[in-house]
Design a protein around this motif. Structure first.
Motif, PDB file in Angstrom:
ATOM      1  N   GLU A 946       0.819  -1.209   0.000  1.00  0.00           N
ATOM      2  CA  GLU A 946       0.000   0.000   0.000  1.00  0.00           C
ATOM      3  C   GLU A 946       0.853   1.258   0.000  1.00  0.00           C
ATOM      4  O   GLU A 946       0.513   2.273  -0.603  1.00  0.00           O
ATOM      5  CB  GLU A 946      -0.924   0.007   1.231  1.00  0.00           C
ATOM      6  N   ASN A 949       1.906   3.166  -3.306  1.00  0.00           N
ATOM      7  CA  ASN A 949       0.946   4.003  -4.044  1.00  0.00           C
ATOM      8  C   ASN A 949       0.788   3.579  -5.499  1.00  0.00           C
ATOM      9  O   ASN A 949       0.737   4.413  -6.403  1.00  0.00           O
ATOM     10  CB  ASN A 949       1.361   5.487  -3.970  1.00  0.00           C
ATOM     11  N   HIS A 951      -1.872   2.376  -7.438  1.00  0.00           N
ATOM     12  CA  HIS A 951      -3.322   2.165  -7.358  1.00  0.00           C
ATOM     13  C   HIS A 951      -3.854   1.623  -8.675  1.00  0.00           C
ATOM     14  O   HIS A 951      -4.686   2.242  -9.346  1.00  0.00           O
ATOM     15  CB  HIS A 951      -4.010   3.467  -6.988  1.00  0.00           C
TER      16      HIS A 951
END
Length: 1002
Positions: A946, A949, A951
Motif C-alpha cells: 500500500e 501508491n 493504485h
C-alpha cells in the motif's frame, strides 16, 4: 511565418454526432468546447471522399485548416480522424497536406477551383491499432485506391488476394457468373484480365466473411507489403543516383525504384533539416555503423524539400511523441528557420482517448452483402436522426447522393437507443451551423429550412466528460532510451472476460514469438551463414527442408488464431452468435496437420550436423559465432533449433488449462480434449529425445564459455549445475565459477580476455569423492568441503539455500558416478590446480570490481557473449541447475505489459518476451530484435504494498537490491501467468523435483 489568428488555432466543427463535447480538441482539455465559425466572407470548398463522391462545405476564409477538417470528420461521424488529412495540389503542382494551423485563405488561392482529397495520412504498422470499424473501412478504401492507381505494388498473388477481399465486401459470397461479370466490368488493379481466374479462386475461399472481416483481411495483407503506405519523393544521392525518399512510422526510408535499399530509424536520427534543395539526415553517433554522421540527398526544388521535411516532422510527432508539441516562442527580433510544427493528437492520444472516453460509440453496420452490387458497400457519411421522445423511431437516412445507377442502396441502421445514450441530452445552437452543403438540391433545401441539421439530420450533444486534468505522459525508460514511443499493439480493453479467452490469447501471443523465432533460422541464419560455401550442402538442405515448412505452416496457423481472436473479441458481429468464442477447433485441425506434415525428430539431427560441421570448418564456426552476436539472435542459436520441440510442450500446457477450465458440456471441450490427446501422444514420443538434446545443447553452450577444455562434449556426459562459489585458498576466499557434471566438477574464474570466457583452474573427479559440511571447521559461513582422491577443496556458498542446493546435487552426482560407466577421461589440456594458477591475483581484482556493480554490467552487456547465463550467475552470485533450464523451456510467455520505474509517474507499453530466465523488451511484437533484456536470476517478484501508491489492478513488482520495476497486465489470468513464469526463474527448483523427468513448475 505569420502568426495565425489565435481563435482559429483550436477552432473546430460543429459537435460531432454521438460524441462528447471535447472531441476534436487536440489539447484534450476537459470541458473545452470548439468555438463558433469565425466571422468573415464564406467560401464553398469541394472535398472528394475516399469513395470518390464529393461534398461541399461552406466555411469562413479566416477559419483554420482544422476547422474544415473537423467539419469533414463530423460529417462522417469519424472518431479516429487523426489518421487522415486533406491533400490538394498547390500552385507548384505538388500534392501537399492542408495545414491545420494556417487559415484557409493562406493555403487555397482559388478555393472554388480547388478539390481537396480526404485521404489516409498516417499508416500505423498494425490495423489492430484502429479501434473503429469505420476507420478500418476507410483504410480499406485507401488500399483499394492505391491498388487501382498502381501505387501499392506487389506480386500477382498478393494483388489477387487483396482484390478477392475487396469484392467479397462489395458483392458478398462467391457465385461464379456474378463474380466474373463483376470483374469484367470493374477494374481494381492495372492489367487485371490475366488474374481474373486467380482472383475468383481466392474469392471462392472467402465464403461467409462479413464486410468487416474482409476489411481486416485486406489490411492484414496490405500492411505486410513493402509499399504499404509509401508515398515516394524523388531525390538523388551525392553520386547523382536516382532514388526516392519516403517516411513511415519507423523512420525515413530510401527506395530505388520500388525496392527499399535503406532505412533510418527514428531512434538513430538526431535531426532532419533542409537547405535549399538539399535534404539532410543527421544521425546519432554509432561506433558499429559505417554511415557518416550526416547524409545528404538532392531533391528537385526547395519546395519539394520543404514539403517532404514537413511530412517527416508530422510522422515523427504522430508516432513517436506522447503529446502534441507546444508551439515555439515567438522570436523577439527575427526568426530563423521554419516555425512549422505538428498540430493535432498523437497516435497514443488518439488510442487513449477513444478507449478511455465514457461515451458509447455509434455502431457501424451494413446490410447484406448480396444487396451491394455496383455500389459502395457502406454509407459511412450518414448522420443520425434521433428523436428524444421516440427512440424506437431512430433510423439512418440516406441522401440522394448515395444512389447510383438507379439503385437505392440498402443501409444498416446506425442509430442509438436510449439505453446506449447519456441520460442528459441537449442541443447547442452555437454548434449547429456546420456549413455542410450537399451537392444534392433536395438535401440543400432540407438543410436550408431545418436549422441544426448536418446532411439533413439533427445533431445531438451527449454530455460525457473526460477525466479531469491532462492525461499523464509516460516517461521514457533509461533501459529503452531510444524507444520513447508507447506502443499500443493489441491493446483493446473491450475484450471478453471469460478465462478461456485469455488462455486463447496466450496461444496467440506466444505463437507470434514462435513464428519470429522460426524466422531467425529461416531468414536471418540462412542469409548470414547458409549462403556461405563453408556451410555443407547437407546442413543447408536439412535446415531448409525442416524449418521452411514449419515456418509456412505456423504462419498460416498464426493467421487463423488472429482471425479467431478478432471474432471472439467482437470486432465484427459474428461474436453475437457465439459461434467463435472457442479455440479448440482451430487447435485440433492445425495440430493434426502439424503431426502429419512435419518430421519433428529432425531437430536433433540438425543440432548434431551443425556441431559436426563447425568442428570440421573453422570458418563456419566463426560465422556461427558472429551470428550469435547479432541482436536478432537474442538467445543461443541451438535453442532456436530446438524451439519446435519446445513449442509442442506449450501447446500441451495451453490445452490442459483449457480442458481444466471448461465443463464437459462446453461446446469447445470435445475439440480441446481431442487436440490434447494428439499433442500429448507426440510429446510422449519425443520426450526422451528432447531431454538428450537439451543436455547436448547445454554442453555445447558451456563449451563456448570455457577455456582450457578439449573434450567437454562427449557421449554420456550430463550437465547438472553451474554457479558461483567462494573457494578457500592461502589468499583467502576467492570467487570461482563451478560446473558440476555427472562425472567431474570444474572450477574456473573469469579470464582477462576479450571474449569474457572462463578459464578452467582445475577438475575434481566425482569417483571416490565425499562431501561434508565444514562451517565450524573453517569458521566460514555456509562452507562445505569436497574431498577427492587427489585433493580436497573448501568452498562457501552465498547463502544457506545455495549451500543446500549444491550439497544435494553433488551427493546425487557422487551416487550416480558410483554406478555409471560414463566418461572418465582427463578434461584439461594440462593438469592445472588452483593453487598453482598464476592468474589468481588478477582474476581476484576483477571479481571484486564486478561484485561492486553487478547490475550495471548486465544492463549494458559487453559483446563477445558477455551476457550468457554463466555470466549472470557470476554477477548475481547464484547458481542454476539443468532442471531449472528444463523448467524455463516450458515456462515461456509473451505479451504486452505496462512498465513503470520506481520513481516515475507514467506507464510505458512494451511487448515483453520471457524466455531463458530473462525478460526481453520490444516496442511491438513485429520488431525483429529486442531493445533490451533483464536477466531475472536473483530478482524477487512480489505484489506492491500500500505504501508504494500503485493504485492499479494486476500489478507485480520485480526488485533486486536497489533496482525496482513495476509491471501491469491486462487481466487476472495474465497476471497469474506472469507471476507463475517469473517465479520459475527467480525461485529455482530443487534437483529432487526433476529426477524422474521434467515437471511443470507450479
Amino acid at each position: 511565418m505569420a502568426e495565425p489568428d489565435p481563435d482559429t488555432i483550436s477552432s473546430g466543427a460543429g459537435q460531432r454526432l454521438g460524441a462528447p463535447e471535447t472531441l476534436g480538441i487536440s489539447t484534450l482539455d476537459p470541458g473545452h468546447r470548439p468555438p463558433a465559425m469565425p466571422p468573415g466572407r464564406h467560401v464553398t470548398v469541394r472535398v472528394r471522399m475516399l469513395d470518390d463522391t464529393e461534398e461541399l462545405f461552406d466555411i469562413s476564409q479566416k477559419a483554420s485548416g482544422k476547422v474544415l477538417f473537423d467539419l469533414v470528420c463530423s460529417h462522417m461521424n469519424l472518431i479516429e480522424g487523426d489518421y487522415f488529412g486533406l491533400e490538394f495540389q498547390n500552385q507548384q503542382k505538388m500534392m501537399v497536406w492542408l495545414d491545420h494551423i494556417k487559415p484557409i485563405i493562406k493555403q487555397l488561392r482559388r478555393p472554388k477551383h480547388t478539390i481537396l482529397r480526404f485521404s489516409v495520412k498516417f499508416f500505423p504498422p498494425d490495423h489492430a491499432q484502429l479501434l473503429e470499424e469505420l476507420t478500418r473501412y476507410l483504410f480499406a478504401l485507401q488500399i483499394k485506391q492505391d491498388l487501382f492507381c498502381g501505387r501499392l505494388t506487389c506480386n500477382d498473388t498478393s494483388a489477387a488476394l487483396m482484390v478477392s477481399y475487396i469484392i467479397q465486401s462489395e458483392i458478398g459470397d462467391f457465385e461464379e457468373s456474378q463474380c466474373r461479370s463483376h470483374l469484367l466490368n470493374n477494374n481494381y488493379i492495372p492489367d487485371q484480365m490475366p488474374l481474373i481466374d486467380k482472383i475468383m479462386e481466392f474469392h471462392s475461399k472467402n465464403i461467409g466473411q462479413t464486410p468487416a472481416e474482409s476489411d481486416c483481411h485486406l489490411l492484414e495483407v496490405a500492411r505486410r507489403l513493402e509499399m504499404y503506405g509509401i508515398r515516394l519523393h524523388p531525390a538523388k544521392d551525392r553520386e547523382g543516383t536516382k532514388l526516392s525518399l519516403t517516411v513511415a512510422h519507423t523512420g525515413v526510408l530510401v527506395f530505388q525504384g520500388h525496392t527499399k535499399i535503406n532505412a533510418f530509424n527514428w531512434s538513430k536520427v538526431r535531426k532532419l533539416s533542409f537547405k535549399r534543395k538539399r535534404f539532410l539526415i543527421k544521425l546519432r553517433p554509432d561506433l558499429n555503423s559505417s554511415y557518416q554522421d550526416t547524409l545528404e540527398f538532392l531533391m528537385p526544388s526547395r519546395d519539394c524539400c520543404k514539403v517532404f521535411w514537413k511530412i517527416c516532422v508530422e510522422y515523427h510527432a504522430f508516432f513517436r511523441l506522447f503529446e502534441e508539441p507546444k508551439p515555439k516562442p515567438k522570436p523577439v527580433l527575427f526568426s530563423r528557420g521554419s516555425s512549422f510544427r505538428f498540430s493535432g493528437r498523437t497516435q497514443k492520444q488518439v488510442i487513449e482517448y477513444v478507449k478511455e472516453s465514457e461515451f458509447k460509440k455509434i455502431p457501424f453496420e451494413s446490410g447484406a452483402p448480396g444487396d451491394r452490387i455496383d455500389s459502395p458497400r457502406r454509407h459511412w457519411k450518414e448522420s443520425v436522426l434521433v428523436s428524444a421522445e421516440d427512440p424506437a423511431a431512430s433510423r439512418a437516412r440516406m441522401s440522394p447522393s448515395h444512389q447510383r445507377n438507379g439503385h437505392e442502396e440498402r443501409t444498416g441502421s446506425v442509430s442509438r437507443t436510449e439505453e446506449t445514450r447519456s441520460p442528459t441530452r441537449q442541443t447547442h445552437p452555437e454548434h449547429l451551423n456546420t456549413g455542410v452543403v450537399s451537392n444534392s438540391p433536395h438535401l440543400s433545401a432540407s438543410s436550408g429550412h431545418s436549422h441544426g441539421m448536418v446532411n439533413g439530420q439533427k445533431l445531438l450533444d451527449l454530455c460525457s466528460h473526460s477525466p479531469d486534468g491532462r492525461l499523464p505522459s509516460p516517461l521514457t525508460s533509461p533501459l529503452l532510451n531510444d524507444a520513447c514511443s508507447v506502443r499500443t499493439d493489441d491493446e483493446d480493453e473491450r475484450f471478453p472476460t471469460d478465462r478461456a479467452y485469455f488462455i486463447a490469447k496466450e496461444l496467440l501471443t506466444t505463437e507470434r514469438t514462435y513464428v519470429k523465432d522460426l524466422e531467425v533460422v529461416t531468414v536471418s541464419f540462412q542469409s548470414a551463414v547458409g549462403q556461405d560455401e563453408a556451410t555443407p550442402d547437407s546442413l543447408k538442405d536439412a535446415i531448409f527442408s525442416t524449418f521452411e515448412p514449419l515456418h509456412k505452416f505456423h504462419t498460416g496457423f498464426l493467421r487463423e488464431v488472429e482471425q479467431r481472436l478478432a471474432l471472439w473479441e467482437g470486432r465484427s458481429n459474428a461474436h453475437i452468435k457465439g459461434d467463435y468464442q472457442r479455440i479448440g477447433d482451430v487447435l485440433l485441425k492445425n495440430l493434426q496437420g502439424l503431426k502429419v506434415s512435419s518430421n519433428l525428430s529432425k531437430q536433433s539431427e540438425i543440432l548434431l550436423e551443425l556441431e559436426k560441421a563447425c568442428k570440421a570448418s573453422r570458418r563456419l564456426e566463426g560465422l556461427c559465432r558472429d551470428f550469435e552476436l547479432q541482436k536478432v539472435c537474442y538467445i543461443p542459436l541451438n535453442v532456436f533449433i530446438l524451439r519446435p520441440l519446445h513449442r509442442l510442450i506449450h501447446y500441451k500446457q495451453i490445452l490442459e488449462r483449457l480442458c481444466k477450465h471448461y465443463p464437459a458440456t462446453h461446446v469447445d471441450f470435445r475439440d480441446c480434449r481431442a487436440a490434447l490427446a494428439d499433442v500429448s501422444e507426440v510429446v510422449d514420443q519425443l520426450q526422451g529425445s528432447l531431454i538428450k538434446m537439451e543436455n547436448l545443447q547445454k554442453l555445447l553452450e558451456l563449451k563456448k564459455d570455457l577455456i582450457g577444455v578439449d573434450n567437454l562434449v562427449v557421449p554420456g556426459r550430463e550437465f547438472i549445475r553451474l554457479g558461483c562459489l567462494s573457494k578457500l585458498s592461502g589468499k583467502g576466499l576467492q570467487q570461482r565459477m563451478f560446473f558440476l557434471f555427472d562425472d567431474v566438477i570444474l572450477y574456473t574464474s573469469r579470464g582477462m580476455t576479450a571474449t569474457n570466457q572462463f578459464k578452467v583452474h582445475g577438475q575434481l573427479p566425482l569417483h571416490g569423492m565425499t562431501i561434508r559440511e565444514s562451517e565450524d571447521e573453517w569458521g566460514v559461513p555456509h562452507a562445505f568441503t569436497l574431498v577427492g582422491q587427489r585433493q580436497s577443496v573448501v568452498v562457501a556458498a552465498s547463502s544457506l539455500v545455495e549451500m543446500d542446493k549444491w550439497m544435494e546435487d553433488v551427493k546425487m552426482a557422487i551416487e550416480m558416478a558410483k554406478t555409471s560407466n560414463g566418461p572418465s577421461s582427463e578434461l584439461l589440456t594440462s593438469s592445472l590446480t588452483d593453487n598453482k594458477c598464476p592468474e589468481d591475483s588478477s582474476v581476484e581484482a576483477e571479481s571484486e570490481d564486478d561484485m561492486t556493480a553487478p547490475h550495471v554490467s548486465l544492463e549494458k552487456p559487453t559483446p563477445h557473449r558477455g551476457n550468457t547465463m554463466v555470466h549472470v550467475c557470476w554477477h548475481r552470485n547464484t547458481s542454476v541447475s539443468m532442471v531449472d533450464f528444463s523448467i524455463a523451456v516450458e515456462n515461456q510467455l509473451s505479451g504486452n505489459l505496462l512498465r513503470k520505474f520506481k520513481n516515475s509517474n507514467g506507464w510505458q507499453k512494451l511487448w515483453v518476451v520471457f524466455t531463458n530466465f530473462s525478460l526481453f523488451f520490444y516496442k511491438s511484437h513485429q520488431d525483429d530484435y529486442p531493445l533490451a533484456s533483464l536477466p531475472l536470476l536473483g530478482y524477487s517478484v512480489t505484489v506492491p504494498s500500500e505504501s508504494e501508491n500503485i493504485h492499479k489492478d494486476y500489478v507485480f513488482k520485480l526488485h533486486f537490491k536497489s533496482h525496482v520495476y513495476y509491471f501491469r497486465s491486462e487481466s487476472e489470468y495474465t497476471f497469474e501467468r506472469w507471476m507463475e513464469v517469473i517465479r520459475s526463474a527467480t525461485v529455482p527448483s530443487s534437483r529432487a523435483r526433476g529426477l524422474n523427468g521434467k515437471e511443470t513448475h507450479a
